[in-house]
Design a protein around this motif. Structure first.
Motif, short mmCIF file in Angstrom:
data_model
loop_
_atom_site.label_atom_id
_atom_site.label_comp_id
_atom_site.label_asym_id
_atom_site.label_seq_id
_atom_site.Cartn_x
_atom_site.Cartn_y
_atom_site.Cartn_z
N THR A 62 1.65 10.61 11.33
CA THR A 62 1.88 9.44 10.47
C THR A 62 2.44 8.29 11.29
O THR A 62 3.29 8.48 12.17
CB THR A 62 2.85 9.79 9.33
N PRO B 139 0.84 -1.20 0.00
CA PRO B 139 0.00 0.00 0.00
C PRO B 139 0.87 1.24 0.00
O PRO B 139 2.11 1.16 0.08
CB PRO B 139 -0.78 -0.13 1.32
N THR B 140 0.26 2.41 -0.07
CA THR B 140 1.01 3.65 0.06
C THR B 140 1.64 3.71 1.45
O THR B 140 0.96 3.57 2.46
CB THR B 140 0.09 4.87 -0.14
N LEU B 141 2.96 3.89 1.49
CA LEU B 141 3.68 3.98 2.75
C LEU B 141 4.12 5.43 2.93
O LEU B 141 5.06 5.90 2.30
CB LEU B 141 4.89 3.03 2.74
N HIS B 142 3.40 6.15 3.78
CA HIS B 142 3.65 7.57 3.97
C HIS B 142 5.00 7.80 4.65
O HIS B 142 5.31 7.13 5.65
CB HIS B 142 2.54 8.20 4.81
N THR C 201 3.99 4.53 10.09
CA THR C 201 4.33 3.65 8.97
C THR C 201 5.25 2.55 9.46
O THR C 201 6.11 2.78 10.32
CB THR C 201 5.00 4.45 7.84
N ASP D 132 11.60 8.57 1.91
CA ASP D 132 10.70 7.92 0.94
C ASP D 132 11.09 6.48 0.64
O ASP D 132 10.53 5.86 -0.26
CB ASP D 132 10.68 8.70 -0.37
N TRP E 36 10.72 3.58 2.27
CA TRP E 36 10.08 2.49 3.00
C TRP E 36 9.90 1.25 2.13
O TRP E 36 10.16 0.12 2.56
CB TRP E 36 8.74 2.94 3.54
N ALA E 37 9.42 1.42 0.91
CA ALA E 37 9.14 0.26 0.05
C ALA E 37 10.42 -0.50 -0.29
O ALA E 37 10.45 -1.74 -0.25
CB ALA E 37 8.44 0.71 -1.22
N SER F 94 0.58 1.58 6.64
CA SER F 94 0.71 2.99 6.99
C SER F 94 -0.65 3.56 7.36
O SER F 94 -1.67 3.19 6.78
CB SER F 94 1.30 3.77 5.80
#
Length: 405
Positions: free
Chosen positions: A172, A9-12, A174, A141, A143-144, A161
Motif C-alpha cells: 500500500t 478517494p478511498t485511502l487505504h 497512501t 484509519d 488518513w481522511a 492511495s
C-alpha cells in the motif's frame, strides 16, 4: 471553487503508520489543527524541504533529524513558525520534547511541521494541551481526518492511495497533502505525507522521493511563491513482510516507484485544482526543447504570467500574451519561425504569427472550458516538460488580502 476535485478517494490504511487529530484552537476555537503521526519502530523516513532561505523553524529542525530513527511527526496549522528566529527554533524543539515525553521516545525522534501565518510566535501551550487527545486518537484509519486537519486555505482535503501485489503480498502507498496558495514549490509541496508498508533502505527511499517530487510537486505553480514551510515526507514502515529494497532496481522497486509517483502526481494536481480562487485547471506542455531546463523556463514564463492567468479567468483567447511570455523566457537564440502554439487542440500560432486556420471562435470555445491545455512546440530538440497551474481570479486577491483578518 475547486476545479474537478471531489470527495476524497478511498485511502487505504498503511500498516505501521497511525494518525491522530486534535484541536488546539490556534487560529479558530474548536478547529482540529494538530495532527500527530506515529511510525512503527524500524521505519525509514525520507524528506524533501523548501529551498527558501527564510525556511521555517520546524523545517530547520526536521532536516537535522530526518536521518535518525524517526517515530513521530507533529503538524500544526494556523501558525507557520517562520520568520521567528531563535525563539521559533526553541518553540519547535519544545513541542517536540513535550510529545516525546508523552510518547516515551527520544525527542530527536520527533519531527515538527507547521503551516499558516508567517512571523507570529508559535502558541506552544495550546499545542501541548492538544497532544494527549491527538495521541489517544491514533489510528491507521485516520488518513481522511488528518487530510482535513492539515488544511489552511484549502477548500477540500487532498489524498491519494494505490495498492499493488508482489509475490502474493499487497503493498500500500497512501498520502495526503495541503496547499492552495503560496505555491511554486522548489522541492515538494506545502505539506505532504506519503507512507508505504514496503521495507526500503533510507538512501533508496530518499532518491525515490526526490525523483517523485521533481516529476510532480516541483511541476506545479499557482502564484509563483515558494513557501518558507514546504516539506514532503515519505515513510516506509516495512510491515508488508517482503525483503528490504536496497537498490533502485528490480520488479518490486519498479512497482513501488510507480505507485509513489502516481500518488505524488495526484496530490500535486489536487493542490492546483484547489488553488486559491481558481476557476481553471491548466496544463502547460512544452515540447521540442534543446534542454529540459529551457522547457521549464518557457513553461513557467507562461504559467506565471499575470496577463495570461487573468485572460484564462476571463476566458479570453488573447493568444498574443502567450507568445510574449514564450519570447521573454530567456531561451538563447530562440527561432520563433519554428514555434507552434496550441490552445487545446487548436493551433493558434505558427511560424512566428497567427496560424492561418485559427479563428477567435475556436479559441473562445477552448477557453470556456474548466480544464485547458496550452502546448508549445519549440522545434529545437527532443526534451519535454509539463507544468500545471491555474488562472488568477478576483477571489485569489480577496483571499490573500484578508488572510490575516
Amino acid at each position: 471553487m475547486a476545479v474537478g476535485l471531489g470527495p476524497l478517494p478511498t485511502l487505504h490504511p498503511v500498516p505501521g503508520f497511525e494518525l491522530g487529530i486534535a484541536s488546539a484552537g490556534i487560529k479558530r476555537p474548536g478547529r482540529k489543527d494538530v495532527v500527530v503521526m506515529r511510525c512503527a519502530e524500524g521505519s525509514t523516513v525520507a524528506g524533501v524541504f523548501t529551498l527558501n532561505a527564510f525556511c521555517a523553524a520546524p523545517v530547520i529542525l526536521a532536516k537535522k533529524r530526518v536521518l535518525g530513527p524517526v517515530r513521530y511527526l507533529l503538524t500544526n496549522t494556523g501558525n507557520a513558525n517562520a520568520g521567528t528566529g531563535e525563539p521559533g527554533l526553541a518553540a519547535a524543539a519544545w513541542t517536540c520534547a513535550k510529545l516525546a515525553e508523552l510518547a516515551g521516545v527520544d525527542e530527536n525522534a520527533v519531527l515538527p511541521f507547521s503551516t499558516g501565518v508567517i512571523g507570529e510566535p508559535l502558541p506552544v501551550e495550546k499545542i501541548e494541551a492538544a497532544l494527549p487527545a491527538a495521541l489517544a486518537d491514533l489510528s491507521e484509519d485516520n488518513w481522511a481526518a488528518a487530510a482535513t486537519g492539515i488544511m489552511t486555505t484549502d477548500t477540500l482535503p487532498k489524498g491519494a492511495s494505490r495498492q499493488f501485489e508482489h509475490d502474493g503480498v499487497t503493498i500500500t502507498v497512501t498520502g495526503i497533502s495541503k496547499g492552495a496558495g503560496m505555491i511554486k514549490p522548489n522541492m515538494a509541496t506545502m505539506l505532504g505525507y506519503i507512507a508505504t508498508d514496503a521495507k526500503v533502505a533510507q538512501g533508496v527511499l530518499q532518491d525515490l522521493l526526490r525523483d517523485a517530487a521533481n516529476k510532480s510537486f516541483n511541476r506545479i505553480t499557482i502564484d509563483g511563491d515558494t513557501s518558507t514551510n514546504d516539506c514532503c515526507m515519505l515513510i516506509a514502515t516495512g510491515k508488508a513482510g517482503l525483503p528490504e529494497i536496497t537498490q533502485a532496481s528490480g520488479p518490486l522497486f519498479a512497482a513501488l516507484k510507480q505507485a509513489v509517483l502516481d500518488v505524488s502526481m495526484e496530490l500535486a494536481q489536487a493542490i492546483v485544482r484547489d488553488g486559491e480562487g481558481a476557476t481553471k485547471f491548466v496544463t502547460v506542455q512544452v515540447n521540442g526543447g534543446a534542454t529540459h531546463q529551457e522547457c521549464l523556463d518557457v513553461g513557467y514564463a507562461v504559467a506565471h504570467s499575470p496577463l495570461i492567468k487573468t485572460a484564462l479567468f476571463a476566458s479570453d483567447p488573447n493568444w498574443g500574451r502567450i507568445l510574449a511570455a514564450v519570447g521573454r523566457a530567456g531561451v538563447p537564440k530562440l527561432d520563433v519561425s519554428k514555434i507552434d502554439v496550441y490552445l487545446g487542440e487548436v493551433c493558434i500560432a505558427s511560424r512566428g504569427g497567427r496560424a492561418a486556420s485559427y479563428t477567435e471562435d475556436q479559441g473562445a470555445a477552448v477557453m470556456a472550458r474548466e480544464e485547458i491545455g496550452i502546448r508549445i512546440e519549440l522545434g529545437r530538440g527532443t526534451c519535454s516538460e509539463t507544468i500545471w497551474t491555474t488562472d488568477l481570479s478576483h477571489e485569489y486577491v480577496k483571499i490573500n488580502a484578508e488572510y490575516r483578518t
